[in-house]
Scaffold this motif. Structure first.
Motif, PDB file in Angstrom:
ATOM      1  N   LYS A 283     -12.634  20.092  27.942  1.00 40.51           N
ATOM      2  CA  LYS A 283     -10.439  20.172  27.385  1.00 40.51           C
ATOM      3  C   LYS A 283      -9.701  20.301  28.419  1.00 40.51           C
ATOM      4  O   LYS A 283      -9.181  20.696  27.783  1.00 40.51           O
ATOM      5  CB  LYS A 283     -10.785  21.277  25.871  1.00 40.51           C
ATOM      6  CG  LYS A 283     -11.272  20.320  25.048  1.00 40.51           C
ATOM      7  CD  LYS A 283     -11.500  20.940  23.477  1.00 40.51           C
ATOM      8  CE  LYS A 283     -10.005  21.138  23.530  1.00 40.51           C
ATOM      9  NZ  LYS A 283      -9.684  21.422  22.059  1.00 40.51           N
ATOM     10  N   GLU A 284     -10.141  20.896  29.703  1.00 43.79           N
ATOM     11  CA  GLU A 284      -9.423  21.524  30.567  1.00 43.79           C
ATOM     12  C   GLU A 284      -8.049  20.688  30.825  1.00 43.79           C
ATOM     13  O   GLU A 284      -7.609  21.389  31.334  1.00 43.79           O
ATOM     14  CB  GLU A 284      -9.911  21.948  31.664  1.00 43.79           C
ATOM     15  CG  GLU A 284     -10.755  20.977  32.490  1.00 43.79           C
ATOM     16  CD  GLU A 284     -11.972  20.939  33.635  1.00 43.79           C
ATOM     17  OE1 GLU A 284     -10.828  22.512  34.043  1.00 43.79           O
ATOM     18  OE2 GLU A 284     -11.922  20.528  34.401  1.00 43.79           O
ATOM     19  N   ARG A 285      -8.008  19.264  30.472  1.00 47.25           N
ATOM     20  CA  ARG A 285      -6.425  18.767  30.554  1.00 47.25           C
ATOM     21  C   ARG A 285      -5.730  18.845  28.983  1.00 47.25           C
ATOM     22  O   ARG A 285      -4.591  18.318  29.532  1.00 47.25           O
ATOM     23  CB  ARG A 285      -6.864  17.311  31.269  1.00 47.25           C
ATOM     24  CG  ARG A 285      -7.646  17.647  32.991  1.00 47.25           C
ATOM     25  CD  ARG A 285      -7.564  16.433  33.566  1.00 47.25           C
ATOM     26  NE  ARG A 285      -8.478  15.969  34.167  1.00 47.25           N
ATOM     27  CZ  ARG A 285      -8.366  15.646  35.643  1.00 47.25           C
ATOM     28  NH1 ARG A 285      -7.533  14.237  35.274  1.00 47.25           N
ATOM     29  NH2 ARG A 285      -8.882  15.924  36.726  1.00 47.25           N
ATOM     30  N   ASP A 286      -6.500  19.062  28.681  1.00 49.37           N
ATOM     31  CA  ASP A 286      -5.321  18.824  27.461  1.00 49.37           C
ATOM     32  C   ASP A 286      -3.952  19.892  27.211  1.00 49.37           C
ATOM     33  O   ASP A 286      -3.889  21.216  27.538  1.00 49.37           O
ATOM     34  CB  ASP A 286      -6.234  19.595  26.160  1.00 49.37           C
ATOM     35  CG  ASP A 286      -5.839  19.521  24.484  1.00 49.37           C
ATOM     36  OD1 ASP A 286      -5.565  20.544  23.493  1.00 49.37           O
ATOM     37  OD2 ASP A 286      -5.155  18.754  23.853  1.00 49.37           O
ATOM     38  N   PRO A 287      -2.962  18.813  27.137  1.00 44.79           N
ATOM     39  CA  PRO A 287      -1.652  20.310  27.508  1.00 44.79           C
ATOM     40  C   PRO A 287      -1.589  21.164  26.199  1.00 44.79           C
ATOM     41  O   PRO A 287      -0.666  21.999  26.541  1.00 44.79           O
ATOM     42  CB  PRO A 287      -0.468  18.957  26.500  1.00 44.79           C
ATOM     43  CG  PRO A 287      -1.282  17.543  26.515  1.00 44.79           C
ATOM     44  CD  PRO A 287      -3.013  17.965  26.720  1.00 44.79           C
ATOM     45  N   ASN A 288      -2.233  21.267  24.809  1.00 50.49           N
ATOM     46  CA  ASN A 288      -1.856  22.605  24.802  1.00 50.49           C
ATOM     47  C   ASN A 288      -2.916  23.245  24.949  1.00 50.49           C
ATOM     48  O   ASN A 288      -2.445  24.791  24.683  1.00 50.49           O
ATOM     49  CB  ASN A 288      -2.729  22.670  23.049  1.00 50.49           C
ATOM     50  CG  ASN A 288      -1.939  21.086  22.274  1.00 50.49           C
ATOM     51  OD1 ASN A 288      -0.431  20.419  22.362  1.00 50.49           O
ATOM     52  ND2 ASN A 288      -1.759  20.746  20.881  1.00 50.49           N
ATOM     53  N   LEU A 289      -4.315  23.483  25.627  1.00 47.40           N
ATOM     54  CA  LEU A 289      -5.060  24.218  25.968  1.00 47.40           C
ATOM     55  C   LEU A 289      -4.619  24.894  27.065  1.00 47.40           C
ATOM     56  O   LEU A 289      -4.069  25.324  27.879  1.00 47.40           O
ATOM     57  CB  LEU A 289      -6.514  23.782  26.553  1.00 47.40           C
ATOM     58  CG  LEU A 289      -6.889  24.834  27.405  1.00 47.40           C
ATOM     59  CD1 LEU A 289      -7.314  25.904  26.368  1.00 47.40           C
ATOM     60  CD2 LEU A 289      -8.748  23.672  27.720  1.00 47.40           C
ATOM     61  N   LEU A 290      -3.631  23.791  28.526  1.00 47.70           N
ATOM     62  CA  LEU A 290      -3.343  24.352  29.889  1.00 47.70           C
ATOM     63  C   LEU A 290      -1.694  25.024  29.465  1.00 47.70           C
ATOM     64  O   LEU A 290      -1.588  26.212  29.528  1.00 47.70           O
ATOM     65  CB  LEU A 290      -2.408  22.971  30.076  1.00 47.70           C
ATOM     66  CG  LEU A 290      -3.549  21.710  30.949  1.00 47.70           C
ATOM     67  CD1 LEU A 290      -2.712  20.732  31.305  1.00 47.70           C
ATOM     68  CD2 LEU A 290      -4.249  22.605  31.883  1.00 47.70           C
ATOM     69  N   ALA A 291      -0.797  24.451  28.365  1.00 46.87           N
ATOM     70  CA  ALA A 291       0.293  25.989  28.277  1.00 46.87           C
ATOM     71  C   ALA A 291      -1.095  27.633  27.557  1.00 46.87           C
ATOM     72  O   ALA A 291       0.165  28.265  28.360  1.00 46.87           O
ATOM     73  CB  ALA A 291       0.794  25.320  26.982  1.00 46.87           C
ATOM     74  N   LEU A 292      -1.533  27.217  26.841  1.00 49.49           N
ATOM     75  CA  LEU A 292      -2.249  29.184  26.768  1.00 49.49           C
ATOM     76  C   LEU A 292      -2.461  28.914  28.125  1.00 49.49           C
ATOM     77  O   LEU A 292      -2.186  30.316  27.914  1.00 49.49           O
ATOM     78  CB  LEU A 292      -3.582  28.735  25.470  1.00 49.49           C
ATOM     79  CG  LEU A 292      -3.955  29.632  25.273  1.00 49.49           C
ATOM     80  CD1 LEU A 292      -3.177  30.754  24.572  1.00 49.49           C
ATOM     81  CD2 LEU A 292      -5.330  30.030  25.073  1.00 49.49           C
TER      82      LEU A 292
END
Length: 304
Positions: A283-292
């Motif tokens: 999931k490392e490219r998920d936008p929400n995760l990238l923001a976190l």
């Protein structure tokens, strides 16, 4: 009837752009491509459908009735596909409108509020659920995609080949005593002096429980455990009431600060917890995760 492999969503998007603009050049500008590419896509679409869509009048393409039928249906089809992609990604936890963050109880004193505030500034539309638990519980939830990321102690319990980690800060372990304890005014304490005292601990699975076992083993004794609890705030309440002593990380110093004192351990017993964020590589490219993760890196830089 089998769908011809030349009939693609991309060609339908080109066709719809042409129908909106009514001109090859304007469609090419909108799509950031060339006139030739637009013309080729439309011609290929007619071949795949095995029927004409336009009447050729010199260099102009005049839509036939078939083109208007396709336009109406294709618009709905493209919207359905986009919605399908969105729902599929949400089901997999990618760029959903809700972000589930797992955390140790102790990190809610300072770290979690700062990270959540930063994440909300970056993605104001995002709803954030906070799930609290132990290292082991939170890793299980992460692996089962019940949470999107976890804030935990980076020890052996969360080392997993499917996960990545980003360190945030390191935290010393202290002896927590009631404010009226004879040890409360000490600048440091030798654990051997409290071997006959009563202790309160967290239950197994919590990083602080495991760290306590290591420290007591190094001190050469097993503590007299009066009670095990499931969260660090209940533990602090028990210490402040004089039920017993505990080994706790320094990050909770602000809680019950007038009723509980954190005394440094002598150098030979000193142990640090390394706190960080853990997430699935998938999931490392998920936008929400990238923001976190961006907020976590900023937080780590401020602690350095």
């Amino acid at each position: 009837m089998l769908i011809d492999e030349e009939l693609t969503l991309k060609k339908l998007e080109v066709f719809l752009a042409f129908m909106r603009t009514g001109n090859l050049a304007r469609a090419a500008v909108e799509l950031q491509t060339s006139n030739v590419s637009v013309h080729r896509a439309i011609h290929s679409l007619e071949s795949a459908l095995r029927c004409p869509l336009f009447k050729h009048e010199g260099r102009n393409l005049t839509p036939l009735e078939s083109a208007y039928v396709l336009e109406e249906r294709a618009q709905k089809l493209i919207q359905d596909v986009l919605e399908t992609v969105r729902l599929t990604r949400e089901a997999a936890g990618f760029s959903a409108e809700r972000f589930k963050l797992g955390s140790l109880y102790s990190l809610t004193v300072k770290t979690v509020p700062q990270l959540i505030m930063g994440l909300k500034i970056r993605r104001s539309e995002l709803n954030i659920d906070l799930i609290l638990g132990s290292n082991i519980d939170l890793l299980y939830k992460l692996k089962n995609m019940e949470v999107d990321a976890i804030l935990v102690s980076l020890d052996d319990s969360v080392n997993d080949p499917d996960c990545e980690q980003i360190p945030l800060f390191s935290d010393d372990i202290f002896l927590a005593t009631p404010a009226d304890s004879p040890f409360a005014q000490r600048s440091e304490v030798d654990l051997a002096e409290v071997r006959d005292e009563t202790f309160i601990t967290l239950t197994q699975g919590f990083a602080t429980h495991q760290d306590g076992i290591r420290v007591f083993k190094q001190a050469g004794f097993e503590p007299k455990v009066a009670m095990q609890v499931n969260d660090i705030f209940t533990l602090l309440s028990m210490v402040s009431s004089g039920v017993g002593y505990a080994l706790l990380p320094g990050r909770i110093a602000a809680v019950y600060e007038n009723r509980v004192k954190l005394i440094p351990l002598q150098e030979k017993y000193r142990l640090q917890q390394h706190i960080g964020v853990v997430f699935l590589k998938a999931k490392e490219r998920d936008p929400n995760l990238l923001a976190l993760l961006a907020e976590c890196r900023m937080y780590a830089n401020r602690q350095a």
